[in-house]
Scaffold this motif. Sequence first.
Motif, PDB file in Angstrom:
ATOM      1  N   ALA A  60      24.527  12.262  36.035  1.00 26.41           N
ATOM      2  CA  ALA A  60      25.905  12.058  35.634  1.00 26.41           C
ATOM      3  C   ALA A  60      26.622  13.401  35.659  1.00 26.41           C
ATOM      4  O   ALA A  60      26.035  14.439  35.352  1.00 26.41           O
ATOM      5  CB  ALA A  60      25.978  11.448  34.239  1.00 26.41           C
ATOM      6  N   ASP A  61      27.890  13.387  36.026  1.00 25.55           N
ATOM      7  CA  ASP A  61      28.643  14.632  36.108  1.00 25.55           C
ATOM      8  C   ASP A  61      28.661  15.381  34.778  1.00 25.55           C
ATOM      9  O   ASP A  61      28.673  16.614  34.748  1.00 25.55           O
ATOM     10  CB  ASP A  61      30.072  14.358  36.557  1.00 25.55           C
ATOM     11  N   SER A  62      28.651  14.652  33.688  1.00 29.49           N
ATOM     12  CA  SER A  62      28.747  15.257  32.374  1.00 29.49           C
ATOM     13  C   SER A  62      27.513  16.065  31.979  1.00 29.49           C
ATOM     14  O   SER A  62      27.593  16.897  31.073  1.00 29.49           O
ATOM     15  CB  SER A  62      29.013  14.187  31.317  1.00 29.49           C
ATOM     16  N   VAL A  63      26.390  15.832  32.641  1.00 30.44           N
ATOM     17  CA  VAL A  63      25.159  16.535  32.283  1.00 30.44           C
ATOM     18  C   VAL A  63      24.643  17.423  33.400  1.00 30.44           C
ATOM     19  O   VAL A  63      23.670  18.163  33.206  1.00 30.44           O
ATOM     20  CB  VAL A  63      24.044  15.557  31.861  1.00 30.44           C
ATOM     21  N   LYS A  64      25.266  17.369  34.543  1.00 26.95           N
ATOM     22  CA  LYS A  64      24.819  18.145  35.697  1.00 26.95           C
ATOM     23  C   LYS A  64      24.830  19.636  35.368  1.00 26.95           C
ATOM     24  O   LYS A  64      25.804  20.162  34.846  1.00 26.95           O
ATOM     25  CB  LYS A  64      25.708  17.851  36.900  1.00 26.95           C
ATOM     26  N   GLY A  65      23.726  20.286  35.668  1.00 27.92           N
ATOM     27  CA  GLY A  65      23.594  21.702  35.377  1.00 27.92           C
ATOM     28  C   GLY A  65      23.000  21.989  34.020  1.00 27.92           C
ATOM     29  O   GLY A  65      22.587  23.127  33.756  1.00 27.92           O
TER      30      GLY A  65
END
Length: 119
Positions: A60-65
Amino acid sequence: QVQLVESGGGSVQPGGSLRLSCAASGRSSSINDMGWYRQAPGKQRELVAAITRSSSTNYADSVKGRFTISRDNAKNTVSLQMNSLKPEDTAVYYCNAVVITIATRRNYWGQGTQVTVSS
């Protein structure tokens, strides 16, 4: 047919880390994709991260990285390393396994583990 048991949830301060683990049993050799979902009160369950048997991943974009998903096919486990945790990450996290056959695509779920991020 497949049983999933999560562990590693708990309470941490913002910026902290947690590692969630999920162990599969039963007909675990038939599992295709695995993943982690989460659900906060009043919200729909959402995909956090997924991983295929060949270790291709999706976040999910919110957890990427910040989050990293991994799996050990030999041990039938999947893990989620969560770093730089934010209060918005607070939710019940569920392990998911997908078993695909000629006739069906079945989803199996763990019981969930609570993750709370607060100061």
